[in-house]
Enzyme design. Structure first.
Site, PDB file in Angstrom:
ATOM      1  N   CYS A 272      41.217  37.628  24.988  1.00  0.00           N
ATOM      2  CA  CYS A 272      40.465  36.549  24.348  1.00  0.00           C
ATOM      3  C   CYS A 272      41.207  35.244  24.520  1.00  0.00           C
ATOM      4  O   CYS A 272      42.313  35.200  25.048  1.00  0.00           O
ATOM      5  CB  CYS A 272      40.312  36.882  22.876  1.00  0.00           C
TER       6      CYS A 272
ATOM      7  N   ARG B 107      38.699  33.165  29.725  1.00  0.00           N
ATOM      8  CA  ARG B 107      39.507  34.307  29.283  1.00  0.00           C
ATOM      9  C   ARG B 107      38.653  35.390  28.641  1.00  0.00           C
ATOM     10  O   ARG B 107      39.109  36.509  28.461  1.00  0.00           O
ATOM     11  CB  ARG B 107      40.572  33.855  28.280  1.00  0.00           C
TER      12      ARG B 107
ATOM     13  N   TRP C  73      36.749  38.628  24.315  1.00  0.00           N
ATOM     14  CA  TRP C  73      36.442  39.650  25.318  1.00  0.00           C
ATOM     15  C   TRP C  73      36.478  40.946  24.532  1.00  0.00           C
ATOM     16  O   TRP C  73      37.531  41.377  24.068  1.00  0.00           O
ATOM     17  CB  TRP C  73      37.483  39.673  26.433  1.00  0.00           C
TER      18      TRP C  73
ATOM     19  N   ASN D  42      44.029  37.923  19.669  1.00  0.00           N
ATOM     20  CA  ASN D  42      43.881  38.317  21.079  1.00  0.00           C
ATOM     21  C   ASN D  42      44.782  39.522  21.294  1.00  0.00           C
ATOM     22  O   ASN D  42      46.004  39.414  21.170  1.00  0.00           O
ATOM     23  CB  ASN D  42      44.316  37.160  21.997  1.00  0.00           C
ATOM     24  N   GLY D  43      44.193  40.682  21.563  1.00  0.00           N
ATOM     25  CA  GLY D  43      45.004  41.890  21.731  1.00  0.00           C
ATOM     26  C   GLY D  43      44.291  43.094  21.155  1.00  0.00           C
ATOM     27  O   GLY D  43      43.076  43.061  20.906  1.00  0.00           O
TER      28      GLY D  43
ATOM     29  N   GLU E 154      39.815  43.221  49.543  1.00  0.00           N
ATOM     30  CA  GLU E 154      39.629  41.975  48.790  1.00  0.00           C
ATOM     31  C   GLU E 154      38.195  41.459  48.932  1.00  0.00           C
ATOM     32  O   GLU E 154      37.573  41.036  47.951  1.00  0.00           O
ATOM     33  CB  GLU E 154      40.633  40.915  49.268  1.00  0.00           C
TER      34      GLU E 154
ATOM     35  N   LYS F  45      35.696  40.862  45.830  1.00  0.00           N
ATOM     36  CA  LYS F  45      35.054  39.562  45.558  1.00  0.00           C
ATOM     37  C   LYS F  45      33.543  39.727  45.404  1.00  0.00           C
ATOM     38  O   LYS F  45      32.929  39.214  44.478  1.00  0.00           O
ATOM     39  CB  LYS F  45      35.359  38.557  46.682  1.00  0.00           C
TER      40      LYS F  45
ATOM     41  N   GLU G 126      32.782  41.596  42.086  1.00  0.00           N
ATOM     42  CA  GLU G 126      33.058  40.948  40.801  1.00  0.00           C
ATOM     43  C   GLU G 126      32.200  39.720  40.523  1.00  0.00           C
ATOM     44  O   GLU G 126      31.967  39.397  39.363  1.00  0.00           O
ATOM     45  CB  GLU G 126      34.555  40.641  40.649  1.00  0.00           C
TER      46      GLU G 126
ATOM     47  N   HIS H  34      35.204  59.421  58.038  1.00  0.00           N
ATOM     48  CA  HIS H  34      35.579  60.629  57.279  1.00  0.00           C
ATOM     49  C   HIS H  34      34.834  60.697  55.947  1.00  0.00           C
ATOM     50  O   HIS H  34      35.313  61.298  54.994  1.00  0.00           O
ATOM     51  CB  HIS H  34      37.097  60.635  57.044  1.00  0.00           C
TER      52      HIS H  34
ATOM     53  N   LYS I 239      39.770  36.198  33.110  1.00  0.00           N
ATOM     54  CA  LYS I 239      40.754  35.723  34.088  1.00  0.00           C
ATOM     55  C   LYS I 239      42.094  36.424  33.970  1.00  0.00           C
ATOM     56  O   LYS I 239      42.733  36.751  34.975  1.00  0.00           O
ATOM     57  CB  LYS I 239      40.941  34.212  33.938  1.00  0.00           C
TER      58      LYS I 239
HETATM   59  C1  AGP Z   1      40.616  38.943  40.998  1.00  0.00           C
HETATM   60  O1  AGP Z   1      39.615  38.149  41.478  1.00  0.00           O
HETATM   61  C2  AGP Z   1      40.499  39.323  39.623  1.00  0.00           C
HETATM   62  N1  AGP Z   1      40.411  38.210  38.786  1.00  0.00           N
HETATM   63  C3  AGP Z   1      41.535  40.321  39.143  1.00  0.00           C
HETATM   64  O2  AGP Z   1      41.444  41.450  39.942  1.00  0.00           O
HETATM   65  C4  AGP Z   1      42.989  39.820  39.157  1.00  0.00           C
HETATM   66  O3  AGP Z   1      43.454  39.741  40.460  1.00  0.00           O
HETATM   67  C5  AGP Z   1      43.854  40.818  38.382  1.00  0.00           C
HETATM   68  O4  AGP Z   1      43.365  40.879  37.066  1.00  0.00           O
HETATM   69  C6  AGP Z   1      45.323  40.409  38.395  1.00  0.00           C
HETATM   70  O5  AGP Z   1      45.496  39.191  37.742  1.00  0.00           O
HETATM   71  P1  AGP Z   1      46.918  38.447  37.838  1.00  0.00           P
HETATM   72  O6  AGP Z   1      47.147  38.079  39.265  1.00  0.00           O
HETATM   73  O7  AGP Z   1      46.751  37.259  36.945  1.00  0.00           O
HETATM   74  O8  AGP Z   1      47.948  39.413  37.328  1.00  0.00           O
END
Ligand code: AGP
Length: 616
Positions: A2, A27, A74, A100-101, A489, A493, A496, A512, A611
């Site tokens: 959060c 966040r 969150w 937050n937690g 990657e 992308k 997500e 395979h 994030k």
């Molecule tokens: C990537 O687009 C995502 N936001 C997520 O996978 C991110 O890379 C992952 O949570 C790691 O975050 P960090 O690099 O801040 O540790």
């Protein structure tokens, strides 16, 4: 993960808190709320959904008072409802709390509080903590008002298992906030006659550049005139005030439609910043100022171990490829979340690297503490100065790409690849790489920003391709060697931000099993490099074509693709092998971005994501 914020000062708190919540929304954006303490009582406005909704459909903006707290959520415990939104107020009305937690032992505490007559309006672990705070505040002997509040919070936290970044208000203590952290980030902003609290600097940078990064186990007691920091064991801490090295403009859209788009187009400058001052005077190798590790220490190391989560884990796979390819030192790579509990046997002469943009990802932070506890040296590649991983590592390399606000990592990822290439060069020149090969490598890295600029010119063409493919529901991304992690990657992308199902595979692995997915309904994105793997990749493409699969080829300029093999071809500039993963990443960033825009997705705040992942 959060976002929390607090304010004590002379200004209208609700306005400052709502402004800060908007900047923290990346966040977590399940719900938002504020609580303002005024005239000995709380005024609370909270709602499921975005901060905009909170501002439009509640009295949040009208609430007067100069002391308050705010939260973007969150969801971890309890659905996305108004009742589960923070702030929570204790059933005796005395305490208001944002958190937050995750409180792991909340169920037992709740049972206890129910026997003491406390009632609950939500399903959250946080409301349990709120009532426990009220319980201890009631029990705390009436001493000088301020410290009764502080001491009751301290006593309460000693009963808590789990992680928290919290800020607490008490109706008996106007113009006071008590806050604490364990496992979740918390920053104190020291302003001109005002104090702020926040999960990260973006929420307060418009009001002050002077911050104190709270450490785990630390509490801060803010009053109208001052603040004091102490530990859970009541030990006083003298604060270290740091100055933030970026500006509010860096966190603005500056004319772009989304932060992700802005951060994709910022990559040439971000890469220049990430490599600035990191080449040796003789131009044949790299140099780093913050590794706190001597060349002879590095020479003793027999294996490196890279750990991270998400996109940063993909960067670890590319670091593995580059260090093994150029420095000829074996590298292990693990998901940080698995490493902690896997307890694998580890070689003695090993050095650990942890990659994290935010520096607050709890799985990566915990894995780093685990490696440190086992007596290993731990280094970090990180983008946020003052973050937990950045501060707790024995040394590291800052990425210097400025704030990354889009939830989907872009400039942070490519700069992690560049720093991995710098590291591979540094270790290789320490071993068998020749001076001339080193010079060639340095020139290639210095040329990367311009190659990325050239690749970004393909954006309009990639936008047209994206429009034609956005209606498909399944994609395969396929690459070989250092381009396999780029395939991962690309798939991540697309998943997500556009919510389209996608998988990344080593191209040869496709036959395979994954090839069973291939039909006219499941397109493939192939990375086609010129050089030794070209013919291998072309034969994999022909296996897909034979089954009527559509193909988007991201191909190096010079590779001679057979006509008609790919339905769409995106030509990327030829480049040095160590730079190729960076250049090949840009088209898949743009492809997923334009597909998400075409599907009208909330690109910067994709559903269910945040994030920085600060809960396990
Ligand atoms: C990537 O687009 C995502 N936001 C997520 O996978 C991110 O890379 C992952 O949570 C790691 O975050 P960090 O690099 O801040 O540790």
């Amino acid at each position: 993960m959060c976002g929390i914020i607090g304010y004590v000062g002379k200004q209208k708190a609700s306005a400052i808190i709502l402004e800060g919540l908007k900047r923290l929304e990346y966040r977590g954006y399940d719900s938002a709320g504020v609580a303002i303490l005024h005239g000995g009582r709380f005024e609370v406005a909270k709602k499921a959904g975005r901060v905009d909704g909170l501002m439009k459909s509640t009295s949040a903006q009208k609430i007067t008072g100069t002391t308050g707290i705010g939260h973007t959520r969150w969801a971890t415990h309890g659905g996305v409802t108004d009742a589960n939104a923070h702030p929570h107020v204790s059933s005796d009305g005395k305490i208001a709390l944002i958190h937050n937690g995750v409180i792991e032992n909340y169920a037992n505490i709740k049972k206890f509080l129910l026997t003491k007559g406390y009632t609950f309006k939500s399903e959250t672990d946080t409301e349990v903590l709120c009532n426990l705070l009220a319980y201890h505040y009631e029990k705390e002997p009436a001493v000088a008002e301020g410290s009764r509040f502080l001491e009751s919070v301290r006593k309460t936290l000693r009963h808590i298992d789990g992680t928290y970044g919290i800020a607490v208000l008490c109706t008996d203590c106007p113009a006071e906030i008590v806050a604490a952290r364990k496992g979740s980030p918390l920053i104190l902003g020291v302003g001109d006659g005002e104090y702020m609290l926040a999960s990260d600097v973006s929420a307060i940078i418009s009001r002050t550049q002077n911050v104190v990064y709270l450490k785990d186990g630390e509490m801060v007691h803010i009053t109208a005139k001052d603040f004091s920091i102490s530990t859970l064991d009541a030990e006083d801490i003298s604060p270290v005030i740091d100055t933030i090295n970026w500006k509010i403009e860096d966190a603005e859209l500056n004319g772009y439609a989304h932060f992700m788009e802005k951060e994709i187009f910022e990559q040439p400058t971000a890469l220049e910043n990430a490599m600035r001052g990191r080449f040796s005077e003789d131009g044949s190798t790299a140099q780093f100022g913050g590794l706190n590790t001597t060349a002879s220490e590095f020479r003793q190391i027999e294996r490196f171990h890279f750990l991270a989560c998400g996109s940063a884990w993909h960067a670890c796979l590319i670091a593995e490829h580059l260090i093994e390819r150029f420095a000829r030192v074996p590298v292990d790579v693990d998901y940080a979340s698995e490493f902690r509990y896997r307890n694998q046997p580890l070689a003695n002469s090993k050095l650990f690297f942890f990659i994290s943009q935010s520096g607050e990802t709890i799985d990566t932070l915990a894995a780093m503490r685990e490696a440190k506890r086992k007596g290993y040296k731990v280094l970090a590649i990180n983008n946020v100065v003052g973050s937990s991983i950045g501060r707790e590592a024995d040394g590291g390399i800052y990425q210097h790409v400025g704030p990354e606000i889009g939830v989907a990592s872009t400039k942070a990822f490519t700069s992690q690849l560049l720093i991995s290439a710098l590291l591979a060069l540094y270790l290789a020149r320490m071993r068998d790489m020749s001076f001339s090969d080193g010079v060639e490598f340095v020139q290639a890295l210095k040329g990367t920003p311009d190659l990325v600029r050239k690749t970004l010119l393909l954006a309009p063409a990639i936008k047209e391709i994206a429009k034609r493919y956005a209606h498909y529901h399944d994609f395969l991304f396929l690459g070989r060697l250092s381009l396999f992690p780029v395939a991962l990657e690309g798939a991540l992308k697309l998943k997500e931000i556009s919510y389209i199902h996608a998988e990344g595979y080593p191209a040869a692995e496709m036959k395979h099993g994954p090839i069973a997915l291939i039909s006219e309904q499941c397109p493939s994105v192939f990375f086609v490099p010129s050089g030794e793997m070209f013919t291998k990749v072309v034969s994999s493409m022909q296996e897909i074509k034979a089954r009527k699969g559509k193909i988007i080829a991201i191909a190096s300029e010079q590779c001679d693709l057979p006509d008609g093999l790919a339905d769409d071809v995106i030509r990327i500039p030829e480049c040095h092998e160590a730079v190729l993963p960076i250049i090949a990443t840009v088209p898949v960033q743009l492809l997923s971005y334009y597909m998400a825009v075409e599907l009208k997705r909330d690109v910067d705040k994709p559903r269910n994501l945040a994030k920085s992942v600060t809960v396990e």
